[in-house]
Design a protein around this motif. Sequence first.
Motif, PDB file in Angstrom:
ATOM      1  N   GLY A   1       0.516  -1.311  -0.175  1.00 27.89           N
ATOM      2  CA  GLY A   1      -0.037   0.344   0.538  1.00 27.89           C
ATOM      3  C   GLY A   1       0.993   0.912   0.090  1.00 27.89           C
ATOM      4  N   SER A   2      -0.063   2.442  -0.161  1.00 28.43           N
ATOM      5  CA  SER A   2       0.741   3.751   0.125  1.00 28.43           C
ATOM      6  C   SER A   2       0.490   4.750   1.371  1.00 28.43           C
ATOM      7  CB  SER A   2       0.487   4.907  -1.372  1.00 28.43           C
ATOM      8  OG  SER A   2       0.838   4.107  -2.449  1.00 28.43           O
ATOM      9  N   LEU A   3       1.272   5.820   1.748  1.00 28.07           N
ATOM     10  CA  LEU A   3       1.082   6.604   2.618  1.00 28.07           C
ATOM     11  C   LEU A   3       1.720   7.626   2.096  1.00 28.07           C
ATOM     12  CD1 LEU A   3       1.163   5.068   6.283  1.00 28.07           C
ATOM     13  CD2 LEU A   3      -1.132   5.505   5.202  1.00 28.07           C
ATOM     14  N   ARG A   4       0.745   8.898   2.069  1.00 28.78           N
ATOM     15  CA  ARG A   4       1.750  10.303   1.843  1.00 28.78           C
ATOM     16  C   ARG A   4       1.842  10.502   3.431  1.00 28.78           C
ATOM     17  NH1 ARG A   4       0.619  15.949  -1.923  1.00 28.78           N
ATOM     18  NH2 ARG A   4      -0.324  15.951   0.224  1.00 28.78           N
ATOM     19  N   LEU A   5       3.272  10.256   4.138  1.00 30.82           N
ATOM     20  CA  LEU A   5       3.080  11.938   5.197  1.00 30.82           C
ATOM     21  C   LEU A   5       3.738  13.546   5.068  1.00 30.82           C
ATOM     22  CD1 LEU A   5       5.805   9.832   7.156  1.00 30.82           C
ATOM     23  CD2 LEU A   5       3.687   9.165   6.881  1.00 30.82           C
ATOM     24  N   SER A   6       3.569  14.565   5.761  1.00 29.77           N
ATOM     25  CA  SER A   6       3.258  15.621   5.474  1.00 29.77           C
ATOM     26  C   SER A   6       4.063  16.318   6.703  1.00 29.77           C
ATOM     27  CB  SER A   6       1.893  16.190   5.340  1.00 29.77           C
ATOM     28  OG  SER A   6       1.256  15.606   4.414  1.00 29.77           O
ATOM     29  N   CYS A   7       4.343  17.405   6.595  1.00 32.38           N
ATOM     30  CA  CYS A   7       5.403  18.447   7.498  1.00 32.38           C
ATOM     31  C   CYS A   7       5.012  19.882   7.262  1.00 32.38           C
ATOM     32  CB  CYS A   7       7.112  18.018   7.731  1.00 32.38           C
ATOM     33  SG  CYS A   7       7.847  18.114   8.616  1.00 32.38           S
ATOM     34  N   ALA A   8       4.555  19.923   8.117  1.00 31.55           N
ATOM     35  CA  ALA A   8       4.144  21.887   8.793  1.00 31.55           C
ATOM     36  C   ALA A   8       4.954  22.175   9.525  1.00 31.55           C
ATOM     37  CB  ALA A   8       2.889  21.806   9.083  1.00 31.55           C
TER      38      ALA A   8
ATOM     39  N   THR B   1       8.357  -0.115   8.407  1.00 33.73           N
ATOM     40  CA  THR B   1       7.374   0.411   9.852  1.00 33.73           C
ATOM     41  C   THR B   1       9.020   1.121  10.781  1.00 33.73           C
ATOM     42  OG1 THR B   1       6.024  -1.906  10.245  1.00 33.73           O
ATOM     43  CG2 THR B   1       5.862  -0.814  11.794  1.00 33.73           C
ATOM     44  N   ALA B   2       7.770   2.222  11.361  1.00 30.80           N
ATOM     45  CA  ALA B   2       9.130   3.141  12.039  1.00 30.80           C
ATOM     46  C   ALA B   2       8.240   4.022  12.627  1.00 30.80           C
ATOM     47  CB  ALA B   2      10.029   3.000  11.062  1.00 30.80           C
ATOM     48  N   VAL B   3       9.023   4.528  13.572  1.00 35.00           N
ATOM     49  CA  VAL B   3       7.979   6.108  13.907  1.00 35.00           C
ATOM     50  C   VAL B   3       9.145   6.949  12.306  1.00 35.00           C
ATOM     51  CG1 VAL B   3       8.118   8.178  15.079  1.00 35.00           C
ATOM     52  CG2 VAL B   3       7.853   5.578  16.088  1.00 35.00           C
ATOM     53  N   TYR B   4       7.930   8.056  11.926  1.00 31.82           N
ATOM     54  CA  TYR B   4       9.153   8.778  11.226  1.00 31.82           C
ATOM     55  C   TYR B   4       8.701   9.772  11.748  1.00 31.82           C
ATOM     56  CZ  TYR B   4       8.808   5.045   7.487  1.00 31.82           C
ATOM     57  OH  TYR B   4       9.549   3.839   7.122  1.00 31.82           O
ATOM     58  N   TYR B   5      10.407  10.824  11.490  1.00 36.71           N
ATOM     59  CA  TYR B   5      10.374  11.940  11.938  1.00 36.71           C
ATOM     60  C   TYR B   5      10.806  12.648  10.675  1.00 36.71           C
ATOM     61  CZ  TYR B   5      10.855   9.751  16.291  1.00 36.71           C
ATOM     62  OH  TYR B   5      10.247   8.875  17.542  1.00 36.71           O
ATOM     63  N   CYS B   6      10.429  13.864  10.740  1.00 38.75           N
ATOM     64  CA  CYS B   6      10.653  15.056  10.017  1.00 38.75           C
ATOM     65  C   CYS B   6      11.762  15.895  10.537  1.00 38.75           C
ATOM     66  CB  CYS B   6       9.574  15.884   9.296  1.00 38.75           C
ATOM     67  SG  CYS B   6       9.380  18.190   8.951  1.00 38.75           S
ATOM     68  N   ALA B   7      12.684  16.537   9.616  1.00 32.67           N
ATOM     69  CA  ALA B   7      13.912  17.175  10.576  1.00 32.67           C
ATOM     70  C   ALA B   7      14.201  18.646   9.290  1.00 32.67           C
ATOM     71  CB  ALA B   7      14.909  16.346  11.006  1.00 32.67           C
ATOM     72  N   GLY B   8      15.013  19.514  10.248  1.00 36.44           N
ATOM     73  CA  GLY B   8      15.347  20.765   9.318  1.00 36.44           C
ATOM     74  C   GLY B   8      16.616  20.782   9.107  1.00 36.44           C
ATOM     75  N   LEU B   9      17.895  21.436   8.569  1.00 35.76           N
ATOM     76  CA  LEU B   9      19.013  21.868   8.638  1.00 35.76           C
ATOM     77  C   LEU B   9      18.611  23.142   8.000  1.00 35.76           C
ATOM     78  CD1 LEU B   9      21.901  20.318   8.504  1.00 35.76           C
ATOM     79  CD2 LEU B   9      21.145  20.223   6.123  1.00 35.76           C
ATOM     80  N   GLU B  10      19.646  23.964   8.813  1.00 35.79           N
ATOM     81  CA  GLU B  10      19.944  25.172   8.190  1.00 35.79           C
ATOM     82  C   GLU B  10      20.530  25.962   7.688  1.00 35.79           C
ATOM     83  OE1 GLU B  10      19.127  28.017  11.962  1.00 35.79           O
ATOM     84  OE2 GLU B  10      18.803  29.340  10.899  1.00 35.79           O
TER      85      GLU B  10
ATOM     86  N   THR C   1       5.750  23.213   3.370  1.00 35.47           N
ATOM     87  CA  THR C   1       5.394  21.709   3.890  1.00 35.47           C
ATOM     88  C   THR C   1       6.731  20.896   3.014  1.00 35.47           C
ATOM     89  OG1 THR C   1       3.187  22.460   4.109  1.00 35.47           O
ATOM     90  CG2 THR C   1       4.045  20.084   4.460  1.00 35.47           C
ATOM     91  N   VAL C   2       6.667  19.864   3.497  1.00 39.29           N
ATOM     92  CA  VAL C   2       7.296  19.001   2.915  1.00 39.29           C
ATOM     93  C   VAL C   2       6.559  17.383   2.771  1.00 39.29           C
ATOM     94  CG1 VAL C   2       8.652  18.830   5.005  1.00 39.29           C
ATOM     95  CG2 VAL C   2       9.821  18.225   2.562  1.00 39.29           C
ATOM     96  N   TYR C   3       6.439  16.475   2.221  1.00 37.68           N
ATOM     97  CA  TYR C   3       5.964  15.686   1.908  1.00 37.68           C
ATOM     98  C   TYR C   3       6.677  14.633   1.610  1.00 37.68           C
ATOM     99  CZ  TYR C   3       2.434  19.462   0.508  1.00 37.68           C
ATOM    100  OH  TYR C   3       1.603  19.969   0.782  1.00 37.68           O
ATOM    101  N   LEU C   4       6.179  12.897   1.716  1.00 33.96           N
ATOM    102  CA  LEU C   4       7.101  11.708   1.900  1.00 33.96           C
ATOM    103  C   LEU C   4       6.083  10.737   0.747  1.00 33.96           C
ATOM    104  CD1 LEU C   4       9.496  10.205   1.724  1.00 33.96           C
ATOM    105  CD2 LEU C   4       8.838   9.603   4.385  1.00 33.96           C
ATOM    106  N   GLN C   5       5.661  10.609  -0.178  1.00 35.40           N
ATOM    107  CA  GLN C   5       5.470   9.785  -0.852  1.00 35.40           C
ATOM    108  C   GLN C   5       6.212   8.679  -0.140  1.00 35.40           C
ATOM    109  OE1 GLN C   5       2.020  10.155  -1.698  1.00 35.40           O
ATOM    110  NE2 GLN C   5       1.888   8.325  -1.744  1.00 35.40           N
ATOM    111  N   MET C   6       5.132   7.260   0.240  1.00 31.91           N
ATOM    112  CA  MET C   6       5.556   6.252   0.317  1.00 31.91           C
ATOM    113  C   MET C   6       4.401   5.473  -0.595  1.00 31.91           C
ATOM    114  SD  MET C   6       6.545   6.876   4.495  1.00 31.91           S
ATOM    115  CE  MET C   6       5.117   6.053   4.972  1.00 31.91           C
TER     116      MET C   6
END
Length: 125
Positions: A16-23, A91-100, A78-83
């Motif tokens: 299957g598929s999922l799309r993650l978003s990070c605002a 299977t995991a906890v997915y984290y969004c991260a920013g690099l300045e 917003t950044v997205y991750l289409q899976m």
Amino acid sequence: QVQLVESGGGLVQAGGSLRLSCAASGRTFSRYAMGWFRQAPGKEREFVAAISWSGRNTDYADSVKGRFTISRDNAKNTVYLQMNSLKPEDTAVYYCAGLERNYYGTKDPADFGSWGQGTQVTVSS
């Protein structure tokens, strides 16, 4: 630093598929390279994907290459991750991260200074 909030995780069957978003909050989102990392129980946090300021340059872990796509919309902060073609090993906890700074190829989570709270992705077999 930017404040990051992930959404879109859940339970999905293998294939299957999922799309993650990070605002992101803050006016300087377009000056942050963005990344997605994941952490499974008992394992270290690992790099999944990253994207440059403009979105023209992307980078992926070998394990997700061809299945996951990272993208960003700077107008929406917003950044997205289409899976796609998800596997139980995703299977995991997915984290969004920013690099300045703009993306320079790092896959080390210690280089990313801003983090979201994480969203759980569970893939059943």
